[in-house]
Motif scaffolding. Structure first.
Motif, PDB file in Angstrom:
ATOM      1  N   GLY A 159      -8.208   4.478  -0.854  1.00 52.80           N
ATOM      2  CA  GLY A 159      -9.319   4.862  -1.735  1.00 52.80           C
ATOM      3  C   GLY A 159     -10.338   5.641  -0.854  1.00 52.80           C
ATOM      4  N   ASN A 160     -10.950   4.747  -0.102  1.00 58.14           N
ATOM      5  CA  ASN A 160     -12.267   5.144   0.663  1.00 58.14           C
ATOM      6  C   ASN A 160     -11.999   6.460   1.380  1.00 58.14           C
ATOM      7  N   LEU A 161     -10.846   6.649   2.106  1.00 59.31           N
ATOM      8  CA  LEU A 161     -10.521   7.911   2.857  1.00 59.31           C
ATOM      9  C   LEU A 161     -10.227   8.833   1.920  1.00 59.31           C
ATOM     10  N   LEU A 162      -9.657   8.824   0.741  1.00 61.07           N
ATOM     11  CA  LEU A 162      -9.718   9.911  -0.045  1.00 61.07           C
ATOM     12  C   LEU A 162     -11.089  10.188  -0.699  1.00 61.07           C
ATOM     13  N   ASP A 163     -11.826   9.314  -1.385  1.00 61.98           N
ATOM     14  CA  ASP A 163     -13.038   9.610  -1.763  1.00 61.98           C
ATOM     15  C   ASP A 163     -14.127  10.219  -0.731  1.00 61.98           C
ATOM     16  N   ALA A 164     -13.672   9.984   0.478  1.00 63.36           N
ATOM     17  CA  ALA A 164     -14.647  10.427   1.596  1.00 63.36           C
ATOM     18  C   ALA A 164     -14.104  11.861   2.052  1.00 63.36           C
ATOM     19  N   GLY A 165     -13.062  12.421   1.709  1.00 68.58           N
ATOM     20  CA  GLY A 165     -12.402  13.818   1.820  1.00 68.58           C
ATOM     21  C   GLY A 165     -11.925  13.573   3.213  1.00 68.58           C
ATOM     22  N   ARG A 166     -11.644  12.518   3.734  1.00 65.11           N
ATOM     23  CA  ARG A 166     -11.030  12.326   5.116  1.00 65.11           C
ATOM     24  C   ARG A 166      -9.629  12.682   5.164  1.00 65.11           C
ATOM     25  N   VAL A 167      -8.796  12.345   3.954  1.00 62.93           N
ATOM     26  CA  VAL A 167      -7.335  12.618   3.753  1.00 62.93           C
ATOM     27  C   VAL A 167      -7.159  13.225   2.596  1.00 62.93           C
ATOM     28  N   THR A 168      -5.891  13.990   2.554  1.00 58.41           N
ATOM     29  CA  THR A 168      -5.455  14.702   1.218  1.00 58.41           C
ATOM     30  C   THR A 168      -4.272  13.865   0.849  1.00 58.41           C
ATOM     31  N   ILE A 169      -3.156  13.738   1.733  1.00 60.91           N
ATOM     32  CA  ILE A 169      -1.940  13.091   1.408  1.00 60.91           C
ATOM     33  C   ILE A 169      -1.921  11.565   1.895  1.00 60.91           C
ATOM     34  N   CYS A 170      -1.482  10.571   1.208  1.00 59.92           N
ATOM     35  CA  CYS A 170      -1.172   9.297   1.577  1.00 59.92           C
ATOM     36  C   CYS A 170       0.395   8.876   1.079  1.00 59.92           C
ATOM     37  N   GLY A 171       0.881   7.820   2.015  1.00 57.01           N
ATOM     38  CA  GLY A 171       2.050   7.411   1.655  1.00 57.01           C
ATOM     39  C   GLY A 171       2.529   6.248   2.505  1.00 57.01           C
ATOM     40  N   GLU A 172       3.405   5.432   1.571  1.00 57.66           N
ATOM     41  CA  GLU A 172       3.921   4.200   2.116  1.00 57.66           C
ATOM     42  C   GLU A 172       5.391   4.302   2.126  1.00 57.66           C
ATOM     43  N   GLU A 173       5.909   3.460   3.014  1.00 57.73           N
ATOM     44  CA  GLU A 173       7.367   3.429   3.419  1.00 57.73           C
ATOM     45  C   GLU A 173       8.312   2.768   2.153  1.00 57.73           C
ATOM     46  N   SER A 174       7.463   2.077   1.251  1.00 51.54           N
ATOM     47  CA  SER A 174       7.855   1.419   0.025  1.00 51.54           C
ATOM     48  C   SER A 174       8.009   2.666  -1.092  1.00 51.54           C
ATOM     49  N   ALA A 175       8.285   3.796  -0.827  1.00 52.47           N
ATOM     50  CA  ALA A 175       8.904   4.690  -1.596  1.00 52.47           C
ATOM     51  C   ALA A 175       7.286   5.136  -2.539  1.00 52.47           C
ATOM     52  N   GLY A 176       6.465   5.069  -2.059  1.00 55.13           N
ATOM     53  CA  GLY A 176       5.174   5.623  -2.792  1.00 55.13           C
ATOM     54  C   GLY A 176       4.540   6.839  -1.858  1.00 55.13           C
ATOM     55  N   THR A 177       4.096   7.800  -2.461  1.00 55.30           N
ATOM     56  CA  THR A 177       3.382   9.100  -1.930  1.00 55.30           C
ATOM     57  C   THR A 177       2.478   9.574  -3.000  1.00 55.30           C
ATOM     58  N   GLY A 178       1.327  10.307  -2.600  1.00 51.70           N
ATOM     59  CA  GLY A 178       0.426  10.680  -3.440  1.00 51.70           C
ATOM     60  C   GLY A 178      -0.688  11.487  -2.744  1.00 51.70           C
ATOM     61  N   SER A 179      -1.596  12.108  -3.432  1.00 51.73           N
ATOM     62  CA  SER A 179      -2.699  12.743  -2.784  1.00 51.73           C
ATOM     63  C   SER A 179      -4.153  12.715  -3.598  1.00 51.73           C
ATOM     64  N   ASP A 180      -5.082  13.347  -3.133  1.00 50.31           N
ATOM     65  CA  ASP A 180      -6.171  13.224  -3.813  1.00 50.31           C
ATOM     66  C   ASP A 180      -6.650  13.379  -5.200  1.00 50.31           C
ATOM     67  N   HIS A 181      -5.389  13.943  -6.001  1.00 47.55           N
ATOM     68  CA  HIS A 181      -5.624  14.181  -7.307  1.00 47.55           C
ATOM     69  C   HIS A 181      -5.738  13.045  -8.116  1.00 47.55           C
ATOM     70  N   VAL A 182      -5.348  11.588  -7.785  1.00 48.90           N
ATOM     71  CA  VAL A 182      -5.722  10.455  -8.186  1.00 48.90           C
ATOM     72  C   VAL A 182      -5.937   9.488  -7.229  1.00 48.90           C
ATOM     73  N   ARG A 183      -6.022   8.107  -7.403  1.00 52.41           N
ATOM     74  CA  ARG A 183      -6.284   7.211  -6.566  1.00 52.41           C
ATOM     75  C   ARG A 183      -5.029   6.223  -6.578  1.00 52.41           C
ATOM     76  N   GLU A 184      -3.820   6.596  -6.803  1.00 50.81           N
ATOM     77  CA  GLU A 184      -2.927   5.851  -6.957  1.00 50.81           C
ATOM     78  C   GLU A 184      -1.759   6.869  -6.426  1.00 50.81           C
ATOM     79  N   LYS A 185      -0.675   6.131  -5.880  1.00 54.97           N
ATOM     80  CA  LYS A 185       0.721   6.821  -5.544  1.00 54.97           C
ATOM     81  C   LYS A 185       1.421   7.491  -6.706  1.00 54.97           C
ATOM     82  N   ASP A 186       2.094   8.394  -6.747  1.00 56.32           N
ATOM     83  CA  ASP A 186       2.462   9.122  -8.063  1.00 56.32           C
ATOM     84  C   ASP A 186       3.790   9.435  -7.742  1.00 56.32           C
ATOM     85  N   GLY A 187       4.877   9.154  -8.373  1.00 57.58           N
ATOM     86  CA  GLY A 187       6.265   9.462  -8.235  1.00 57.58           C
ATOM     87  C   GLY A 187       6.510  10.808  -8.935  1.00 57.58           C
TER      88      GLY A 187
END
Length: 542
Positions: free
Chosen positions: A349-377
């Protein structure tokens, strides 16, 4: 009229990485739900007159808890509650609604990928004003309050009708029932080239999306079949059910085996995807090509610029520590920031809010971006579709080209579920004590360059998080990670992550478990998994 009800505290209401999760029967104890919600409300600094979003994945007990939460919100001074029609909101959908309507936060009712039904699991999570999971300072405060609570507030009103879109009033508080899909679908149209994807479907592209009788059914039907014009029947198991149709709504190769078998079959569609109970995870399979979540993160980051919403490029990538280093190689090539965080979307969350990252992911099948603050299937599936529409290649061709550029990270996770908690904690403690010796002397003739218990210092706010999992890294880029999961509800889940890097000019066609076989043996030897857990094999291998 506000009623104050006396209660006694419970000692086990400490939120994990994704809120408070227990069996349904545990939540059904007298005042268990009320205590936790009141502890939450007592821990929020500003709630008078504010807007609260409430929704869930439709699992058993969802409707009951929503009514409790609405009444308690009215008694605790909220000015408005927004609820998804039928009480349904996907987790990423709820994140967007919080942000879109400038709500102070939201209560998300879900146990994510865990089974549902009267004997299944339930969960309550709070998301803050940025739409992301509550920071640890909030969850710590909730836990502290839950151990001393003596009363809760509610109002004596009948249940409201959640089935009809519109506005009702509960004890002077406005309750707005909204279409759970409309705002989210409109957001997706700003990110992706719907015309290009629709043209791909019109040209004969075939897909199957398995909603697993979970929350993304209505979202996928409305977007993939409705707005993108995929043929009727492209989305299967689309009706959310309280027990997920008796299935386990975890989009992995065990619980979505039918989808995997279809994509590996003779008349396979071009693309297969699935999402989980609350809509924040995804499974991606091309014809004859399963894409691991770690690889999917790397591929989405490398190709995000092909979608209109990311055409200017991405600022950086973040991944959870157990996730493979495939994304690191993309970040290095793109010359952008790369962050390794503890498991749990709240750390992004902090990284996204600060504009430091755009895309995030976890090996547990979660990926997302700065469009929301949750992973998004659903977002991940749509980005894949956008990439396929632009590149006009198969999933297999895209994956192979990626490996030829960056190399392949053979990767697998071995889960030992419902292990005796004391035995699991002893295993981790004893392994932790071995780390200095391992780094000094190596393991089975292999040089170890990293042996630690992962700690994270947030580069935005400086907060420190310790004890996040044991990492053993070898000189050749291989890695073994041991971690106790916070998403189970019974006993402990020991997760072992095994990774082996194969360079760009290496052999990319080995079977994954065979490629990792020597490291799997080493993992058992160094941690004494079989001896300490009594398990000869993992419960689940992904």
């Amino acid at each position: 009229m506000i009623k104050t009800i006396a209660t006694t505290p419970y000692s086990d209401q400490k939120p994990g990485t994704s809120g408070l999760r227990k069996r349904v029967t545990h939540f059904q104890q007298t005042n268990y739900v009320e205590n936790f919600i009141q502890a939450l409300f007592d821990s929020l600094p500003d709630k008078d007159g504010e807007t609260l979003v409430i929704g869930g994945d439709g699992r058993f007990f969802n409707d009951t808890v929503i009514q409790i939460a609405i009444r308690m919100a009215a008694a605790n001074g909220f000015g408005k509650v927004i609820v998804g029609q039928g009480g349904v909101l996907s987790t990423p959908g709820a994140s967007h609604i919080i942000r879109h309507y400038n709500a102070s936060g939201g209560i998300v009712l879900s146990a994510s990928h865990n089974p549902g039904g009267p004997d299944g699991d339930f969960g309550i999570k709070y998301n803050g004003t940025n739409g992301g999971p509550a920071a640890e300072k909030i969850t710590d405060a909730v836990y502290a309050r839950s151990k001393e609570i003596t009363q809760y507030k509610t109002v004596d009103t009948p249940d409201i009708d959640l089935s009809t879109i519109g506005v009702e009033t509960v004890a002077g508080m406005s309750v707005e029932i909204i279409d759970p899909v409309a705002d989210y679908a409109a957001l997706m149209e700003t990110l992706f080239d719907f015309d290009a994807i629709a043209a791909m479907f019109a040209s004969g592209f075939r897909m199957q999306f398995d909603a697993m009788h979970a929350v993304t059914g209505p979202y996928a039907k409305a977007i993939i079949e409705g707005r993108l014009g995929a043929p009727a029947g492209t989305v299967i198991n689309a009706v959310p059910l309280p027990d997920f149709g008796g299935g386990h709504p975890d989009p992995n190769l065990v619980h979505a085996k039918d989808l995997y078998d279809l994509l590996m079959g003779a008349d396979a569609p071009d693309f297969g995807a699935a999402s989980d109970g609350d809509g924040d995870r995804n499974l991606i399979i091309g014809r004859n090509r399963f894409v691991t979540p770690s690889d999917s993160l790397a591929l989405l980051a490398a190709n995000a610029h092909l979608a209109p919403g990311y055409s200017r490029g991405i600022a950086g990538i973040a991944r959870s520590m157990p996730t493979s280093a495939a994304a690191d190689r993309v970040a290095e090539k793109l010359g952008i920031e790369m962050h390794e965080t503890p498991t749990g979307w709240k750390f992004f969350g902090n990284l996204l809010d600060a504009g430091r990252v755009t895309i995030c992911g976890e090996e547990s099948a979660g990926t997302g971006s700065d469009h929301v603050r949750e992973k998004d299937g659903v977002w991940a599936v749509l980005l894949w579709l956008n990439i396929l529409a632009v590149r006009k290649q198969s999933v297999d061709e895209i994956v192979r080209e990626h490996w030829a550029t960056y190399g392949r990270n053979y990767y697998s996770r071995h889960d030992y579920e419902e292990v005796d908690a004391e035995a699991a904690n002893r295993l981790m403690a004893d392994l932790r004590a071995k780390l200095p010796e391992l780094k000094a002397n190596g393991l089975a003739g292999r040089q170890i360059v990293l042996a630690d218990d992962f700690a994270y210092s947030d580069p935005v706010d400086g907060s420190q998080t310790n004890g996040q999992g044991i990492r053993i890294g070898f000189a050749d880029g291989s890695r073994i990670v041991f971690r106790l999961s916070g998403t189970g509800t019974v006993g402990a889940t020991l997760r072992v992550y095994i990774e082996r890097y194969e360079p760009a000019d290496g052999d990319h066609d080995r079977e994954t478990q065979e490629a990792l076989s020597d490291l799997i043996v080493l993992a058992d030897e160094v941690a004494e998994i079989k001896a300490r857990t009594g398990r000869d094999v993992p419960t689940v291998i992904t």
